[in-house]
Design an enzyme around this catalytic site. Structure first.
Site, PDB file in Angstrom:
ATOM      1  N   LYS A  42       0.955  -1.267   0.029  1.00  0.00           N
ATOM      2  CA  LYS A  42      -0.018  -0.032   0.015  1.00  0.00           C
ATOM      3  C   LYS A  42       0.756   1.261  -0.121  1.00  0.00           C
ATOM      4  CE  LYS A  42      -3.935  -0.541   2.509  1.00  0.00           C
ATOM      5  NZ  LYS A  42      -4.487  -0.667   3.694  1.00  0.00           N
ATOM      6  N   ARG A 112      -3.316   3.415   8.241  1.00  0.00           N
ATOM      7  CA  ARG A 112      -3.428   2.245   7.600  1.00  0.00           C
ATOM      8  C   ARG A 112      -2.376   0.882   7.817  1.00  0.00           C
ATOM      9  NH1 ARG A 112      -4.673   4.629   1.722  1.00  0.00           N
ATOM     10  NH2 ARG A 112      -5.906   2.755   1.431  1.00  0.00           N
ATOM     11  N   GLY A 121      -6.250 -10.992   6.180  1.00  0.00           N
ATOM     12  CA  GLY A 121      -6.259 -11.385   7.585  1.00  0.00           C
ATOM     13  C   GLY A 121      -5.952 -10.433   8.646  1.00  0.00           C
ATOM     14  N   MET A 123      -5.196  -6.434  10.275  1.00  0.00           N
ATOM     15  CA  MET A 123      -6.193  -5.550  10.876  1.00  0.00           C
ATOM     16  C   MET A 123      -7.024  -4.414   9.802  1.00  0.00           C
ATOM     17  SD  MET A 123      -4.186  -2.181  12.363  1.00  0.00           S
ATOM     18  CE  MET A 123      -5.182  -1.036  11.862  1.00  0.00           C
ATOM     19  N   ARG A 356      -3.204  -1.497  -6.605  1.00  0.00           N
ATOM     20  CA  ARG A 356      -2.426  -2.735  -6.444  1.00  0.00           C
ATOM     21  C   ARG A 356      -2.919  -3.520  -7.854  1.00  0.00           C
ATOM     22  NH1 ARG A 356      -5.397  -4.962  -1.074  1.00  0.00           N
ATOM     23  NH2 ARG A 356      -7.444  -4.835  -2.087  1.00  0.00           N
ATOM     24  N   HIS A 478      -7.750 -40.242   2.423  1.00  0.00           N
ATOM     25  CA  HIS A 478      -8.071 -41.079   1.296  1.00  0.00           C
ATOM     26  C   HIS A 478      -8.891 -40.395   0.165  1.00  0.00           C
ATOM     27  CE1 HIS A 478      -9.999 -44.392  -0.787  1.00  0.00           C
ATOM     28  NE2 HIS A 478      -8.787 -44.895  -0.934  1.00  0.00           N
ATOM     29  N   ARG A 586      -0.065 -47.850 -10.841  1.00  0.00           N
ATOM     30  CA  ARG A 586      -0.030 -48.707  -9.638  1.00  0.00           C
ATOM     31  C   ARG A 586      -0.874 -49.906  -9.780  1.00  0.00           C
ATOM     32  NH1 ARG A 586      -1.439 -43.345  -6.655  1.00  0.00           N
ATOM     33  NH2 ARG A 586      -2.616 -43.187  -8.539  1.00  0.00           N
ATOM     34  N   ARG A 642       4.526 -50.143 -11.783  1.00  0.00           N
ATOM     35  CA  ARG A 642       5.343 -50.378 -10.446  1.00  0.00           C
ATOM     36  C   ARG A 642       4.667 -51.886 -10.092  1.00  0.00           C
ATOM     37  NH1 ARG A 642       3.718 -46.890  -5.343  1.00  0.00           N
ATOM     38  NH2 ARG A 642       1.501 -48.127  -5.721  1.00  0.00           N
ATOM     39  N   GLU A 794      12.498 -44.388  -2.649  1.00  0.00           N
ATOM     40  CA  GLU A 794      11.404 -43.771  -1.752  1.00  0.00           C
ATOM     41  C   GLU A 794      11.993 -44.145  -0.079  1.00  0.00           C
ATOM     42  OE1 GLU A 794       7.790 -45.807  -2.428  1.00  0.00           O
ATOM     43  OE2 GLU A 794       8.727 -47.337  -3.208  1.00  0.00           O
ATOM     44  N   SER A 813      12.553 -43.563 -10.049  1.00  0.00           N
ATOM     45  CA  SER A 813      11.385 -42.365  -9.974  1.00  0.00           C
ATOM     46  C   SER A 813      11.217 -42.368  -8.514  1.00  0.00           C
ATOM     47  CB  SER A 813      10.295 -43.226 -10.459  1.00  0.00           C
ATOM     48  OG  SER A 813       9.002 -42.388 -10.132  1.00  0.00           O
ATOM     49  N   GLY A 815       9.651 -41.546  -5.205  1.00  0.00           N
ATOM     50  CA  GLY A 815       8.560 -41.702  -4.493  1.00  0.00           C
ATOM     51  C   GLY A 815       8.489 -40.831  -3.344  1.00  0.00           C
ATOM     52  N   THR A 816       8.111 -39.874  -3.436  1.00  0.00           N
ATOM     53  CA  THR A 816       8.198 -38.818  -2.268  1.00  0.00           C
ATOM     54  C   THR A 816       7.340 -38.790  -1.404  1.00  0.00           C
ATOM     55  OG1 THR A 816       7.298 -37.253  -3.874  1.00  0.00           O
ATOM     56  CG2 THR A 816       9.736 -36.867  -3.494  1.00  0.00           C
ATOM     57  N   ASN A 817       6.247 -39.368  -1.630  1.00  0.00           N
ATOM     58  CA  ASN A 817       5.057 -39.667  -0.680  1.00  0.00           C
ATOM     59  C   ASN A 817       5.893 -40.504   0.733  1.00  0.00           C
ATOM     60  OD1 ASN A 817       3.390 -38.509  -2.110  1.00  0.00           O
ATOM     61  ND2 ASN A 817       2.133 -40.255  -2.419  1.00  0.00           N
ATOM     62  N   ASP A 818       6.329 -41.864   0.217  1.00  0.00           N
ATOM     63  CA  ASP A 818       7.152 -42.771   1.271  1.00  0.00           C
ATOM     64  C   ASP A 818       8.332 -42.033   1.605  1.00  0.00           C
ATOM     65  OD1 ASP A 818       5.908 -45.010   1.888  1.00  0.00           O
ATOM     66  OD2 ASP A 818       5.722 -45.663  -0.024  1.00  0.00           O
ATOM     67  N   CYS A 880       7.295 -39.414  -8.809  1.00  0.00           N
ATOM     68  CA  CYS A 880       5.778 -39.739  -8.839  1.00  0.00           C
ATOM     69  C   CYS A 880       4.849 -39.523  -7.640  1.00  0.00           C
ATOM     70  CB  CYS A 880       5.773 -41.174  -9.399  1.00  0.00           C
ATOM     71  SG  CYS A 880       6.450 -42.487  -8.255  1.00  0.00           S
ATOM     72  N   TYR A 900      11.529 -35.550 -15.698  1.00  0.00           N
ATOM     73  CA  TYR A 900      10.105 -35.245 -15.735  1.00  0.00           C
ATOM     74  C   TYR A 900       9.429 -35.396 -14.365  1.00  0.00           C
ATOM     75  CZ  TYR A 900       9.419 -40.339 -14.734  1.00  0.00           C
ATOM     76  OH  TYR A 900       9.507 -41.378 -14.254  1.00  0.00           O
TER      77      TYR A 900
HETATM   78  P1  ADP Z   1      -7.667  -2.302   3.391  1.00  0.00           P
HETATM   79  O1  ADP Z   1      -6.351  -2.608   3.398  1.00  0.00           O
HETATM   80  O2  ADP Z   1      -8.513  -3.133   4.409  1.00  0.00           O
HETATM   81  O3  ADP Z   1      -8.321  -2.071   2.265  1.00  0.00           O
HETATM   82  P2  ADP Z   1      -7.407   0.433   3.501  1.00  0.00           P
HETATM   83  O4  ADP Z   1      -6.241   1.213   4.365  1.00  0.00           O
HETATM   84  O5  ADP Z   1      -7.038   0.508   2.273  1.00  0.00           O
HETATM   85  O6  ADP Z   1      -7.732  -0.715   4.125  1.00  0.00           O
HETATM   86  O7  ADP Z   1      -8.598   1.298   4.051  1.00  0.00           O
HETATM   87  C1  ADP Z   1      -9.869   1.059   4.382  1.00  0.00           C
HETATM   88  C2  ADP Z   1     -10.703   1.964   3.657  1.00  0.00           C
HETATM   89  O8  ADP Z   1     -10.595   3.368   4.252  1.00  0.00           O
HETATM   90  C3  ADP Z   1     -10.833   1.974   2.055  1.00  0.00           C
HETATM   91  O9  ADP Z   1     -11.867   2.238   1.532  1.00  0.00           O
HETATM   92  C4  ADP Z   1     -10.069   3.356   1.826  1.00  0.00           C
HETATM   93  O10 ADP Z   1     -10.116   3.864   0.611  1.00  0.00           O
HETATM   94  C5  ADP Z   1     -10.515   4.167   3.114  1.00  0.00           C
HETATM   95  N1  ADP Z   1      -9.401   5.326   3.497  1.00  0.00           N
HETATM   96  C6  ADP Z   1      -7.956   4.876   3.889  1.00  0.00           C
HETATM   97  N2  ADP Z   1      -7.562   6.024   4.237  1.00  0.00           N
HETATM   98  C7  ADP Z   1      -8.222   7.103   3.972  1.00  0.00           C
HETATM   99  C8  ADP Z   1      -7.957   8.453   3.724  1.00  0.00           C
HETATM  100  N3  ADP Z   1      -6.851   9.044   4.458  1.00  0.00           N
HETATM  101  N4  ADP Z   1      -9.287   9.235   3.323  1.00  0.00           N
HETATM  102  C9  ADP Z   1     -10.465   8.699   3.097  1.00  0.00           C
HETATM  103  N5  ADP Z   1     -10.767   7.332   2.885  1.00  0.00           N
HETATM  104  C10 ADP Z   1      -9.505   6.658   3.450  1.00  0.00           C
HETATM  105 MG    MG Z   2      -7.908  -0.990   0.821  1.00  0.00          MG
HETATM  106 MG    MG Z   3       5.786 -45.920  -2.113  1.00  0.00          MG
END
Ligand code: ADP
Ligand code: MG
Ligand code: MG
Length: 932
Positions: A42, A112, A121, A123, A356, A478, A586, A642, A794, A813, A815-818, A880, A900
């Site tokens: 970002k 941000r 995942g 914040m 991005r 399985h 097999r 085999r 293997e 060949s 046999g990377t499982n075993d 394999c 291969y």
């Molecule tokens: P994420 O990575 O979860 O997308 P962001 O940091 O991009 O989180 O921001 C979440 C939301 O807040 C987005 O819609 C972004 O456009 C908005 N946002 C972030 N910074 C600003 C800012 N300075 N002014 C207005 N909107 C913002």
């Molecule tokens: Mg964003």
């Molecule tokens: Mg085997």
């Protein structure tokens, strides 16, 4: 995606401290787009857009090293980080002629997170930071819009409360929803200033209640707390989990972006939106996205109000729309890839907040790559890297039509996406029922086999079913492995569904499902749905695109790709996907077929050579027929066969079951006895009179064969050495089939493979039998075919003495499982008891049965190849195991000089592309434009 490791601490240049803070404002940034390691994706994007003169609100990025420092010191940053943060803030304040959260014109910022790779995942962002009881009034006066000011303040308390103070979202939602209800409104925009002010009062009480202190009024304190919360969020469970599944290094850390706010919630000439420069689902060239007027930040994606398609913006604000199109087209040209962007409109003025490379499906990836080559934006070589090899399966399977997915139909969303594709079918609970329900006509009924988990005994049911659902078992269970091999949809380990195989029913969401009920499986996401949902087929037009794309990639491929296939049907399928031979057939799989298993069992039950030979004689023509079919399907291409590998007791009933049946026999009534006779007819039961003797003989034999560690027991070449007649029969079937096929004009390249060899003597012993039988057959038939005898590597010992073994073996060949089982000492079938914890604790980065362990198992492979080729310089080498279809493992096989890889038919395309990418990055010395 590969993992990058950064040095523990960044080198400090003599005297000068680390630069932690990078400013961006007014067409000039201290950083740039290449600095993702330091600034995160970002931050690098904001810097790059600023440098390109785009309208980006000014701010600064605190680089990832500060986060790593925070982790290393257990939750502290150095005074230098604090100093540079304050400097950055002062600089921003001067530039804006505002003070953070104070004065008549207060500065407000967003805080941000942003790591090198985008990580859903992590914040959430905090907006409107700097507001407090005073500055909110100033904002209200200055904007002459009290509603806007209070709306912004309540958002801050809510976001800060949740993200920084870790108060559950629901605590705030309750207050907000109660207020909406009280005011009889549905939309948040309908709440007026007064109502919002009341909400703020109640939010503050929520904060006080949960944290025992007041919402922090000092804007500087807010900023520091938010920054550190971003650092901490790098270590939260969601983020760790995401990194693990995407193979991102835990030590990278995240950057923090502090940026002046622009407001989309200022009224009807303001708004916010997100978009893509092309369609990320199907790859068509269209401006794609959504926006909301009078809204802020995440409102668009949060589903609070229904957003409007971005094309509508053209009507609402034509000038802004035009500018947005211009900017995003420019961004796409600049990054030479499809962009995913965020924007905000404040009082009719457009601001860019993020850009991005957009995530996309396999379909979209291929289409977009082709378009961009045609538009001259990227080269064909770059295009090769624009699709993740594992995504090509998207082209081959049906998809669930998301328009037909209603939450109330969802039986579980948490099953494992074991094998992709979507199917609609009627459920059955046993393999036999599956066969029966499918029927024999040309119009087959679609059935879904539902089991607690599957075993080799279920194969015939799995073969005919269109999909498999299990309530237990993991990604290498399985069911998962077998279905992936078959290219058949599978949802495994759906714990929320309970299967009662005895009662022939399944329970989910409080409802009971019986044999014949319709359900829909989505093996691409792990969902199970009630009833017949709509599916979308793989599109032939897309397949044509894929062909075109593959034709660019293929010339770079250095290593061959073969398939693991046991029957002609799979071999034909594999060939259609471009397999260049069979890497592993097999033979035991041929014996699991319903009509063969009695013959196989008779062979196993024989306790002397004569009976065994008699039984083998009956198996011979069956095997021969299988091989002829296989040779015909692979006309002109090599086929590696085999010899028998698994422990024999896999073909017999379980010891416990026999004991129970035998113990209960004296109490069995006529009906029960009849059932037993039919159940044991495959073992020779003819009438209830001989049941007792039969069961006790069977039990004896099973006890004879019983082993404590069957995987380390009487299997592989150990079987062929103790029962040479088995090897003889198989060799005879192979060579008779080869000669027959050649006589029909088929070109064969036979490779006979001896399993589980640890010493050269074993190889010698089995090789001698195979060669002797070959000579016999050739003499009898008056025709010779060319063949090789080689081995599977293997066992660690085999890799270490590969130079010896290569004296006898004409090919290897791996046999990377075993080899993984024996190198780690992990049992593949039991690893799920501890693997999740190993992954959580970071003891292992990945499941070594899915992605090859380069340092250990991979090192043995490397040694094996090197030593083998010392003896036999042109030794043919392949792999394999399951790894042969895993892109990063394919890259490894390429790097160690294999000839291969072999994988299941439905992964052949994936392996081909992975191998082509490996070849191309060697040649081009670049990672290409890989999007991530
Ligand atoms: P994420 O990575 O979860 O997308 P962001 O940091 O991009 O989180 O921001 C979440 C939301 O807040 C987005 O819609 C972004 O456009 C908005 N946002 C972030 N910074 C600003 C800012 N300075 N002014 C207005 N909107 C913002
Ligand atoms: Mg964003
Ligand atoms: Mg085997």
């Amino acid at each position: 995606m590969s993992t990058y490791t950064l040095p523990e601490t960044q080198e400090e240049q003599a005297g000068s401290p680390v630069k932690y803070v990078y400013f961006f404002a007014d067409g000039k940034a201290e950083g740039n787009g290449t600095m993702k390691n330091e600034l995160g994706g970002k931050g690098a994007g904001l810097a790059e857009m600023t440098n390109a003169g785009l309208p980006v609100p000014p701010g600064f990025t605190i680089q990832t090293e500060a986060c790593r420092e925070y982790m290393r010191s257990g939750g502290k940053v150095s005074p230098e980080v604090n100093r540079q943060t304050e400097d950055g803030l002062q600089h921003l304040e001067q530039l804006q002629r505002q003070k953070l959260g104070s004065g008549e014109n207060p500065l407000l910022v967003s805080v941000r997170s942003g790591a090198k790779f985008s990580m859903p995942g992590m914040m959430d962002t905090i907006l409107n930071l700097g507001l407090n009881d005073q500055s909110v009034e100033a904002l209200a006066r200055r904007s002459r819009n009290p509603r806007f000011a209070y709306d912004s303040y309540r958002r801050l308390i809510q976001m800060f409360g949740n993200v920084v103070l870790e108060i559950p979202k629901s605590a705030f939602d309750e207050v907000f929803d109660a207020k909406k209800k009280h005011k009889k409104t549905k939309l948040d925009t309908d709440l007026d200033a007064k109502a919002l002010k009341e909400i703020i009062g109640e939010y503050k009480k929520v904060v006080k209640k949960h944290t025992k202190r007041d919402f922090p009024q000092d804007p500087h304190e807010q900023l520091i707390m938010a920054r550190d919360a971003v650092f901490r969020s790098w270590q939260n469970e969601r983020a760790k989990h995401y990194r693990r599944i995407n193979n991102i290094d835990d030590m990278l850390g995240t950057a923090v972006n502090v940026q002046a706010m622009v407001f989309g919630n200022l009224g009807e000439t303001s708004g916010t939106g997100v978009g893509f420069t092309r369609n990320p689902a199907i790859g068509t060239k269209e401006f794609y996205g959504e926006f909301l007027m009078n809204a802020q930040g995440e409102d668009v994606v949060a589903g609070i109000r229904t957003p409007v398609p971005i094309l509508e913006l053209q009507k609402v604000m034509p000038e802004v729309y035009k500018q947005l199109r211009e900017i995003t087209t420019r961004l796409e040209k600049h990054y030479r890839d499809m962009q995913d962007f965020e924007f905000t409109i404040q009082d009719g003025k457009l601001y860019m907040l993020q850009t991005r490379n957009g995530k996309r499906t396999g379909l979209a990836a291929v289409r977009v790559a082709i378009q961009m080559v045609e538009e001259g934006l990227i080269t064909k070589e770059e295009a090769i890297f624009r699709i993740d090899p594992s995504q090509v399966v998207d082209f081959l399977v049906a998809r669930l039509d998301e328009k037909d997915v209603r939450p109330e139909d969802l039986l579980t969303a948490k099953g494992l996406p074991a094998s992709p594709g979507a199917v609609v079918g009627q459920i059955v609970f046993t393999a036999d029922d599956a066969v029966e329900m499918v029927g024999h006509g040309t119009e087959k009924n679609p059935v879904i086999l539902v089991r607690g988990e599957t075993t080799p005994e279920d194969i015939h049911g799995m073969e005919v079913a269109i999909g498999i659902l299990t309530s237990r078992g993991g990604m290498t269970s399985h069911a998962a492995v077998v279905t992936r091999g078959m290219g058949k949809c599978c949802v495994a380990g759906a714990g929320e569904i309970s299967v009662d195989e005895r009662a022939n029913e399944m329970r989910a969401q409080g409802q009971v499902f019986k044999k014949g009920d319709w359900i829909t499986l989505d093996g691409t996401t792990g969902r199970v749905l009630r009833g017949k949902r709509k599916l979308l087929p793989p599109d032939p037009e897309n397949l044509a695109k894929l062909d075109k794309f593959m034709s660019w990639a293929e010339p770079f491929r250095k290593i061959g790709v073969r398939a693991n296939a046991d029957i002609p049907r799979d071999a034909i399928q594999a060939r259609a996907f471009g397999a260049e031979g069979i890497g592993l057939c097999r033979t035991e799989h041929m014996f699991f077929a319903q009509d063969r298993i009695p013959l196989m069992r008779a062979m196993i039950l024989a306790d002397n050579e004569k009976d065994r030979r008699a039984a083998l004689k009956k198996l011979l023509p069956e095997q021969r027929r299988d091989f002829v079919g296989l040779f015909e399907a692979m006309d002109g291409l090599p086929v590696t066969i085999r010899l028998l590998d698994p422990p024999l007791h896999e073909f017999l009933p379980k010891r416990e079951k026999l004991m129970v049946d035998l113990g209960a026999l004296p109490y069995a009534d006529a009906k029960r006895k009849k059932a037993l006779v039919s159940e044991y007819s495959e073992y020779g039961a003819k009438g209830s009179g001989d049941l007792k003797k039969l069961l006790s003989d069977l039990l004896h034999r099973v006890e004879d064969l019983h082993e404590f560690n069957p995987m380390l027991g009487h299997r592989g070449c150990r079987l062929g050495i103790t029962y040479p007649e088995i090897t003889e029969m198989q060799a005879r079937a192979i060579f008779e089939a080869a000669v027959d096929a050649e006589k029909k004009g088929v070109k064969t390249h036979v490779e006979v493979m001896i399993p589980l060899v640890a010493t050269v003597k074993e190889m010698e012993n089995q090789g001698a039998i195979v060669r002797r039988v070959a000579d016999e057959v050739f003499k009898e038939k008056g025709k010779t075919v060319h063949y090789l005898v080689g081995t599977m590597i293997e066992l660690p010992r085999a890799a270490l003495v590969a130079d010896e073994i290569a004296k006898e073996a004409e090919f290897f060949s791996f046999g990377t499982n075993d080899l993984t089982q024996t190198t780690f000492g992990f049992s593949r079938d039991d690893i799920n008891k501890f693997l999740p914890i190993y992954l959580d604790e970071g003891i292992l980065k990945q499941d070594p049965f899915q992605v090859i362990d380069r340092d250990g198992v991979g090192e043995l492979v490397r040694i094996g190849i090197e030593r083998g080729r010392k003896t036999r310089p042109h030794l043919k080498v392949g792999i394999c195991g399951e790894h042969g279809g895993d892109p990063s493992s394919v890259e490894f096989c390429h790097a160690v000089g294999m000839d291969y890889v072999a994988c299941s038919p439905f992964r052949v395309l994936t392996a081909r592309l992975a191998a082509a990418q490996a070849g191309a990055s060697d040649k081009l010395k670049t990672e290409g434009g890989r999007t991530k």
